[in-house]
Design a protein around this motif. Structure first.
Motif, PDB file in Angstrom:
ATOM      1  N   ASP A 423       0.846  -1.183   0.000  1.00 21.23           N
ATOM      2  CA  ASP A 423       0.000   0.000   0.000  1.00 21.23           C
ATOM      3  C   ASP A 423       0.886   1.239   0.000  1.00 21.23           C
ATOM      4  O   ASP A 423       1.911   1.285   0.695  1.00 21.23           O
ATOM      5  CB  ASP A 423      -0.893   0.011   1.243  1.00 21.23           C
ATOM      6  CG  ASP A 423      -1.952  -1.088   1.199  1.00 21.23           C
ATOM      7  OD1 ASP A 423      -2.291  -1.518   0.089  1.00 21.23           O
ATOM      8  OD2 ASP A 423      -2.417  -1.507   2.273  1.00 21.23           O
ATOM      9  N   SER A 424       0.505   2.238  -0.773  1.00 20.10           N
ATOM     10  CA  SER A 424       1.261   3.491  -0.897  1.00 20.10           C
ATOM     11  C   SER A 424       2.643   3.284  -1.507  1.00 20.10           C
ATOM     12  O   SER A 424       3.570   4.045  -1.237  1.00 20.10           O
ATOM     13  CB  SER A 424       1.398   4.196   0.467  1.00 20.10           C
ATOM     14  OG  SER A 424       0.131   4.499   0.998  1.00 20.10           O
ATOM     15  N   ALA A 425       2.798   2.243  -2.311  1.00 26.33           N
ATOM     16  CA  ALA A 425       4.083   1.994  -2.964  1.00 26.33           C
ATOM     17  C   ALA A 425       4.353   3.038  -4.050  1.00 26.33           C
ATOM     18  O   ALA A 425       3.433   3.604  -4.635  1.00 26.33           O
ATOM     19  CB  ALA A 425       4.088   0.603  -3.583  1.00 26.33           C
ATOM     20  N   ASN A 426       5.644   3.280  -4.294  1.00 28.66           N
ATOM     21  CA  ASN A 426       6.067   4.070  -5.447  1.00 28.66           C
ATOM     22  C   ASN A 426       6.109   3.163  -6.668  1.00 28.66           C
ATOM     23  O   ASN A 426       6.769   2.117  -6.637  1.00 28.66           O
ATOM     24  CB  ASN A 426       7.468   4.658  -5.228  1.00 28.66           C
ATOM     25  CG  ASN A 426       7.443   5.938  -4.433  1.00 28.66           C
ATOM     26  OD1 ASN A 426       6.633   6.817  -4.681  1.00 28.66           O
ATOM     27  ND2 ASN A 426       8.344   6.051  -3.459  1.00 28.66           N
ATOM     28  N   VAL A 427       5.449   3.558  -7.737  1.00 31.62           N
ATOM     29  CA  VAL A 427       5.513   2.826  -8.999  1.00 31.62           C
ATOM     30  C   VAL A 427       6.080   3.788 -10.040  1.00 31.62           C
ATOM     31  O   VAL A 427       5.482   4.823 -10.333  1.00 31.62           O
ATOM     32  CB  VAL A 427       4.125   2.311  -9.432  1.00 31.62           C
ATOM     33  CG1 VAL A 427       4.226   1.552 -10.757  1.00 31.62           C
ATOM     34  CG2 VAL A 427       3.533   1.402  -8.355  1.00 31.62           C
ATOM     35  N   ILE A 428       7.248   3.454 -10.575  1.00 33.17           N
ATOM     36  CA  ILE A 428       7.975   4.348 -11.470  1.00 33.17           C
ATOM     37  C   ILE A 428       8.038   3.715 -12.852  1.00 33.17           C
ATOM     38  O   ILE A 428       8.573   2.612 -13.008  1.00 33.17           O
ATOM     39  CB  ILE A 428       9.402   4.602 -10.944  1.00 33.17           C
ATOM     40  CG1 ILE A 428       9.351   5.113  -9.503  1.00 33.17           C
ATOM     41  CG2 ILE A 428      10.146   5.586 -11.834  1.00 33.17           C
ATOM     42  CD1 ILE A 428      10.684   5.038  -8.783  1.00 33.17           C
ATOM     43  N   LEU A 429       7.490   4.399 -13.833  1.00 35.67           N
ATOM     44  CA  LEU A 429       7.455   3.881 -15.196  1.00 35.67           C
ATOM     45  C   LEU A 429       8.314   4.755 -16.096  1.00 35.67           C
ATOM     46  O   LEU A 429       8.114   5.970 -16.179  1.00 35.67           O
ATOM     47  CB  LEU A 429       6.011   3.848 -15.718  1.00 35.67           C
ATOM     48  CG  LEU A 429       4.972   3.133 -14.843  1.00 35.67           C
ATOM     49  CD1 LEU A 429       3.625   3.101 -15.558  1.00 35.67           C
ATOM     50  CD2 LEU A 429       5.426   1.723 -14.486  1.00 35.67           C
TER      51      LEU A 429
END
Length: 482
Positions: A423-429
Motif C-alpha cells: 500500500d502506498s508503494a512508489n511505482v515508477i514507469l
C-alpha cells in the motif's frame, strides 16, 4: 534485425535514479516500514538493463535514515545478470586490488565500449573464473559477494550463466568478431543510407538527440560511437579487443531452420551516454562558453561513476576540492595533479614501484578477490520473465515498496501483478523520451498508454506531466478496498 534498439538492453535509456529520493511520489515514512522488526525497503526493478539505479541508490543510502535495502532484479536475458555480477564486483573492488580512478575507467570501458584495452579483457577473463565458482558454489558466493542472492534462479539458468562466464574467459579473439557484427547491424539498420552513414549519424544527433536536452553529449562523441561502438575513452590507449560481455545470442531463421546465433544484438542508435553521462549533482560540468558546453558527456560520466564508488567506500559525498586538499597535505606537495587522479594515481605508482623491486613481479589483481563491505544491502536475481508468476507466491504478496518498470517491459504491469505492491508503494514507469526512432506524437501516445496501464492496476492519477520532457512518470499505488 532492422531496428536500432536491438533485442537486449545492455544499458538503460534514461539517467540513473536514486530510488530513495524523497521527491519521487511517496515519502518512505508513509510506507509502513517497521524499523523495530528491521523490515527491509524492498525494491523491484523490471527490465532496467543495468545496475545504474541500484548502484546510485546504494551509494547514496547513507544520506537517509538507515534501513536495509533489498533489490529484486528481473530481466529477460541471462547475459544481463552476468553483466550485473561483473559491475557489482567491480564496484566493490578494494583499494588493495584497484585504485578509484582505475576502477572508474574500467567500469566505463566495459559498460559502453564494443572494443576494450587488453588489460580490461584480462580482468574480465580473470573474474569469469570467480563468477563460475560463485554460480556453482553457494558457499563461495556467500564468501565473495555476500549481498548477492542467486537462489531464486532455476538450475538451467544457473547452468546457462556458467556457460556465459566460460565464454568470457575464452582467450580466443575469433569467437566474437565485434567489429564485424557492429558493421553488419549498421548495414541492416541504415540500408541504402549506409554509404553516407556519417551524414545519417549527424542527422540523428541534431534532429533527435539534441532535442531531448542531451546536448552535453557532443556530436563528435555520438558520431564516433555510432561509427565504431566505442563510447568512452578516458585515457589514450589502444581499444582493439572485443568486449565479450556485449555478446549475446538470438534465434534467427537460417534456410528455414531456427538456429541460435551469437553476435552484438544491442543498441546502435541511442548510446550508453544516457545512463551516467547527461545528469550530475555537480553542475559545473554544464557551464557553457560561446554557447557551447566546456565539458563532454565522458567527463560527466567519469565524475558520476567516481563519485558513486567514493560514496560506496566512504559513506560521504565526494568533494573534489576536499580530496585535492587532503592529497596535497599528505604528500606535502604544492602541486597540480587533477582532482580525480591525484590520490589514486599516486597510490598506483607506489604499488608499481614496489612491484618492480619484487621477484617475481606481483600484480595486485592476482591477489584473491575481496569485496568492500556492503552492510544492509541484498540483491536478488529473479528467474527470467517471472513477473506474472510472482503474484502466485505468498511471499511476494503485498511485498514491494518501490517498483520500477523500464519502457520495454511496462506492458507487464497488470492488476494481477499489482497485488505484489505494498500500500502506498512508489511505482515508477520509464517513458520513451530517449527512444530516438519515435516521433513526438508517438512519445505522447506511449506516455498516455502507460498512465492508463498504471491507473488500471490501481495507481493514482499522476496529475499533469510533460510527456516529452519526463524521463519517468511516478505513481502512488493505492490497494483497492475489498
Amino acid at each position: 534485425m532492422t531496428d536500432g534498439f536491438g533485442t537486449i538492453t545492455w544499458w538503460g535509456f534514461s539517467p540513473a535514479l536514486d530510488l530513495q529520493e524523497k521527491d519521487l511520489v511517496v515519502s518512505l515514512n508513509e510506507m509502513e516500514i517497521n524499523e523495530k522488526e528491521n523490515d527491509e525497503l524492498k525494491i523491484l526493478l523490471v527490465g532496467s538493463g543495468d545496475l545504474r539505479h541500484v548502484l546510485t541508490s546504494i551509494a547514496r543510502s547513507y544520506r537517509y535514515q538507515r534501513r536495509k535495502l533489498h533489490f529484486y532484479i528481473l530481466e529477460n536475458a541471462l547475459e544481463l545478470y552476468a553483466r550485473d555480477m561483473l559491475f557489482l564486483a567491480l564496484s566493490l573492488e578494494t583499494p588493495k586490488r584497484m585504485g578509484l580512478q582505475e576502477k572508474t575507467e574500467l567500469f566505463l570501458e566495459l559498460f559502453g565500449n564494443l572494443l576494450v584495452r587488453k588489460q580490461s579483457c584480462e580482468y574480465v577473463e580473470k573474474m569469469a573464473n570467480e563468477f563460475i565458482k560463485m554460480v556453482t558454489d553457494e558457499d563461495y558466493l556467500a564468501k565473495k559477494l555476500p549481498m548477492l542472492d542467486l537462489s531464486q534462479l532455476k538450475f538451467k539458468e544457473r547452468d546457462f550463466l556458467e556457460g556465459i562466464f566460460k565464454f568470457w574467459r575464452n582467450p580466443s579473439l575469433e569467437i566474437f568478431d565485434a567489429e564485424k557484427h557492429w558493421d553488419m547491424r549498421q548495414r541492416q539498420y541504415l540500408g541504402p543510407r549506409y554509404d553516407c552513414r556519417l551524414n545519417a549519424y549527424d542527422w540523428d544527433y541534431h534532429m533527435k538527440l539534441v532535442n531531448k536536452e542531451a546536448e552535453i553529449i557532443h556530436k563528435h562523441e555520438y558520431k564516433s560511437w555510432r561509427n565504431s561502438g566505442i563510447a568512452f575513452e578516458p585515457r589514450e590507449a589502444t581499444y582493439d579487443i572485443p568486449n565479450k560481455t556485449l555478446a549475446s545470442g538470438v534465434i534467427v531463421n537460417q534456410g528455414g531452420e531456427k538456429v541460435l546465433r551469437r553476435g552484438y544484438w544491442g543498441d546502435i542508435l541511442v548510446s550508453p551516454y544516457l545512463a551516467f553521462g547527461i545528469q550530475s549533482e555537480e553542475k559545473s560540468f554544464f557551464k557553457k562558453s560561446n554557447n557551447m558546453y566546456t565539458k563532454l558527456s565522458l567527463h560527466v560520466a567519469e565524475y558520476n561513476i567516481l563519485s558513486l564508488f567514493h560514496e560506496i567506500a566512504h559513506k560521504e559525498k565526494y568533494s573534489p576540492a576536499k580530496t585535492e586538499e587532503k592529497s596535497k597535505t599528505e604528500t606535502e606537495s604544492p602541486g597540480g595533479a587533477t582532482v580525480t587522479e591525484i590520490t589514486e594515481e599516486e597510490e598506483i605508482s607506489e604499488q608499481t614501484a614496489s612491484q618492480e623491486n619484487e621477484e617475481p613481479p606481483s600484480n595486485p589483481l592476482e591477489q584473491p578477490y575481496e569485496c568492500l563491505p556492503l552492510e544492509d544491502v541484498r540483491i536478488t536475481f529473479l528467474p527470467l520473465s517471472s513477473l506474472p508468476d510472482l503474484p502466485k507466491k505468498t511471499k511476494y504478496k503485498n511485498c514491494f515498496h518501490t517498483v520500477y518498470f523500464a519502457n520495454s517491459l511496462v506492458h507487464l504491469l497488470t492488476p494481477d501483478v499489482a497485488t505484489i505492491f505494498r500500500d502506498s508503494a512508489n511505482v515508477i514507469l520509464e517513458t520513451a523520451r530517449y527512444m530516438l526512432e519515435l516521433k513526438d506524437d508517438q512519445e505522447v501516445e506511449f506516455a498516455n498508454k502507460i498512465v492508463g496501464l498504471a491507473k488500471a492496476a490501481g495507481c493514482q492519477d499522476p496529475g499533469k506531466f510533460d510527456a516529452k520532457s519526463s524521463n519517468f512518470i511516478a505513481f502512488k499505488y493505492q490497494r483497492p478496498s475489498s
